[in-house]
Design an enzyme around this catalytic site. Structure first.
Site, mmCIF file in Angstrom:
data_model
loop_
_atom_site.group_PDB
_atom_site.id
_atom_site.type_symbol
_atom_site.label_atom_id
_atom_site.label_comp_id
_atom_site.label_asym_id
_atom_site.label_seq_id
_atom_site.Cartn_x
_atom_site.Cartn_y
_atom_site.Cartn_z
ATOM 1 N N SER A 1 -7.998 -14.490 8.066
ATOM 2 C CA SER A 1 -9.013 -13.882 7.986
ATOM 3 C C SER A 1 -8.954 -13.208 6.440
ATOM 4 O O SER A 1 -7.650 -13.287 5.822
ATOM 5 C CB SER A 1 -9.308 -12.593 8.604
ATOM 6 O OG SER A 1 -10.150 -11.403 8.262
ATOM 7 N N TYR B 1 -5.609 -5.141 12.923
ATOM 8 C CA TYR B 1 -6.113 -6.517 12.688
ATOM 9 C C TYR B 1 -5.450 -7.033 11.422
ATOM 10 O O TYR B 1 -5.199 -8.112 11.346
ATOM 11 C CB TYR B 1 -7.455 -6.483 12.785
ATOM 12 C CG TYR B 1 -8.156 -7.590 12.592
ATOM 13 C CD1 TYR B 1 -8.350 -8.295 13.857
ATOM 14 C CD2 TYR B 1 -8.885 -7.936 11.309
ATOM 15 C CE1 TYR B 1 -9.110 -9.591 13.554
ATOM 16 C CE2 TYR B 1 -9.557 -9.070 11.022
ATOM 17 C CZ TYR B 1 -9.632 -9.946 12.372
ATOM 18 O OH TYR B 1 -10.383 -11.122 12.149
HETATM 19 N N1 LIG Z 1 -16.373 -12.815 12.849
HETATM 20 C C1 LIG Z 1 -15.774 -12.851 11.553
HETATM 21 O O1 LIG Z 1 -16.373 -12.361 10.640
HETATM 22 C C2 LIG Z 1 -14.470 -13.150 11.446
HETATM 23 C C3 LIG Z 1 -13.572 -12.950 10.257
HETATM 24 C C4 LIG Z 1 -12.495 -13.554 10.084
HETATM 25 C C5 LIG Z 1 -11.556 -13.953 10.736
HETATM 26 N N2 LIG Z 1 -12.165 -14.083 12.284
HETATM 27 C C6 LIG Z 1 -11.377 -14.653 13.334
HETATM 28 O O2 LIG Z 1 -11.992 -15.553 13.994
HETATM 29 C C7 LIG Z 1 -11.525 -16.010 15.335
HETATM 30 C C8 LIG Z 1 -13.005 -15.992 15.828
HETATM 31 O O3 LIG Z 1 -13.814 -14.950 15.808
HETATM 32 P P1 LIG Z 1 -15.260 -14.746 16.281
HETATM 33 O O4 LIG Z 1 -15.785 -13.958 15.208
HETATM 34 O O5 LIG Z 1 -15.765 -16.117 16.932
HETATM 35 O O6 LIG Z 1 -14.859 -13.664 17.556
HETATM 36 P P2 LIG Z 1 -15.635 -13.618 19.021
HETATM 37 O O7 LIG Z 1 -15.154 -12.356 19.494
HETATM 38 O O8 LIG Z 1 -16.961 -13.818 18.982
HETATM 39 O O9 LIG Z 1 -14.902 -14.610 20.103
HETATM 40 C C9 LIG Z 1 -13.465 -14.467 20.343
HETATM 41 C C10 LIG Z 1 -13.099 -15.350 21.496
HETATM 42 O O10 LIG Z 1 -11.787 -15.278 21.800
HETATM 43 C C11 LIG Z 1 -11.562 -15.063 23.283
HETATM 44 N N3 LIG Z 1 -10.149 -14.188 23.595
HETATM 45 C C12 LIG Z 1 -9.894 -12.952 23.406
HETATM 46 N N4 LIG Z 1 -8.572 -12.668 23.589
HETATM 47 C C13 LIG Z 1 -8.161 -13.640 24.181
HETATM 48 C C14 LIG Z 1 -7.045 -14.007 24.877
HETATM 49 N N5 LIG Z 1 -6.197 -13.333 25.076
HETATM 50 N N6 LIG Z 1 -6.899 -15.448 25.566
HETATM 51 C C15 LIG Z 1 -7.833 -16.084 25.154
HETATM 52 N N7 LIG Z 1 -9.016 -16.033 24.515
HETATM 53 C C16 LIG Z 1 -9.262 -14.742 24.097
HETATM 54 C C17 LIG Z 1 -12.918 -14.113 23.649
HETATM 55 O O11 LIG Z 1 -13.160 -14.165 24.903
HETATM 56 C C18 LIG Z 1 -13.792 -14.833 22.939
HETATM 57 O O12 LIG Z 1 -14.572 -15.653 23.594
HETATM 58 C C19 LIG Z 1 -10.843 -14.702 15.575
HETATM 59 O O13 LIG Z 1 -9.470 -15.101 15.551
HETATM 60 C C20 LIG Z 1 -11.228 -13.794 14.494
HETATM 61 O O14 LIG Z 1 -10.379 -12.801 14.405
HETATM 62 C C21 LIG Z 1 -13.496 -13.645 12.581
#
Ligand SMILES: NC(=O)c1ccc[n+]([C@@H]2O[C@H](COP(=O)([O-])OP(=O)(O)OC[C@H]3O[C@@H](n4cnc5c(N)ncnc54)[C@H](O)[C@@H]3O)[C@@H](O)[C@H]2O)c1
Length: 263
Positions: A155, A168
């Protein structure tokens, strides 16, 4: 192209990779958000995918919705459990006979000012976001076909402080560094390991931004492109990193953040 401020751009990424059809991938956290888009984008390009998530029902529904031509098999995983990663790798090998790509995407984004972070919160955040990446990469490396590629989700928070997200930010900094360690050690075996570092991407994880007018305005101000990114816009760099076009790229984090310099 100039977009009106605030509008998320979901238009499909059109890049094709002729080397993709017939390859096999694992994507964790694929039930929704970016992971679901990654699974669909890979399947659309002929890659067979094991989509793995802790939310088994949502994962099954997402897999059903993906058209292909690549197959998508839904699996349950808790990424904090090394044995779950091994089981998912075996599903890929049994169903598809190979394993080329592994996307460590699952993550959690808890809130607490640093003075209030509990042992449970720091433990579970590091467990999902960091151990989840480590165990995924270990399973991938054990079973990957030659020339395999791993992409981890870091991130922009890895290098910038976000108030109330100390656990985080710490976890994503660890992912960035772990990516470098993995790249150095797995390079001996021709496996590349990179990370994506998204900024504000329009998913459930960032719903709080859209629900708080001040937070949304702040995001639009600090992002030079003045809009949130879409999962599709993270898919583009993911495909590149997995592809042969990136065959001399390893150990890096690529920011996908609309150019932001602040949080
Ligand atoms: N959305 C953003 O702006 C953003 C920015 C930077 C990084 N990220 C990173 O990108 C990745 C995806 O983010 P997103 O926005 O799609 O999130 P989201 O919350 O929409 O989806 C996350 C998914 O991970 C699954 N998950 C959570 N804990 C789990 C576990 N212990 N085992 C298996 N699955 C698990 C959830 O069920 C969900 O389907 C994450 O690593 C997040 O930190 C997101």
């Amino acid at each position: 192209m100039t977009e009106p401020a605030g509008r998320v751009q979901n238009a499909p990424i059109t890049a094709q990779y002729p080397e993709f059809p017939g390859k096999a991938a694992v994507v964790t956290g694929a039930a929704r958000g970016m992971g679901a888009r990654f699974a669909a984008g890979l399947a659309a390009r002929g890659v067979d995918v094991v989509g793995a998530d802790i939310d088994e029902a949502a994962m099954a529904a997402t897999a059903q919705e993906i058209a292909g031509p690549g197959k998508v098999v839904a699996a349950r995983i808790d990424v904090t459990r090394a044995e779950d990663h091994e089981a998912v790798a075996r599903i890929a090998l049994e169903r598809f006979g190979r394993l080329d790509f592994w996307v460590n995407n699952a993550g959690v984004f808890p809130y607490a000012p640093v003075g209030e972070i509990t042992p449970e919160q720091i433990g579970s955040t590091l467990s999902v976001n960091v151990e989840g990446v480590l165990y995924g990469a270990q399973a991938a490396a054990r079973h990957m076909s030659p020339g395999g590629a791993i992409v981890n989700m870091s991130s922009v928070s890895a290098v910038r402080v976000r108030k109330g997200r100390g656990a985080y930010c710490t976890s994503k900094a660890a992912v960035a560094h772990l990516t470098e360690s993995l790249a150095v050690e797995l390079g001996d075996r021709g496996i590349r390991v990179n990370a994506l570092a998204p900024g504000y991407i329009d998913t459930d994880m960032t719903r709080w931004v859209k629900e708080d007018p001040a937070a949304l305005q702040h995001a639009l101000d600090v992002v030079p492109l003045h809009r949130l990114g879409s999962p599709e816009e993270v898919l583009g760099p993911l495909l590149f990193l997995l592809s042969d076009s990136a065959r001399y790229v390893t150990g890096h984090s690529i920011a996908v953040d609309g150019g932001s310099r602040h949080v």
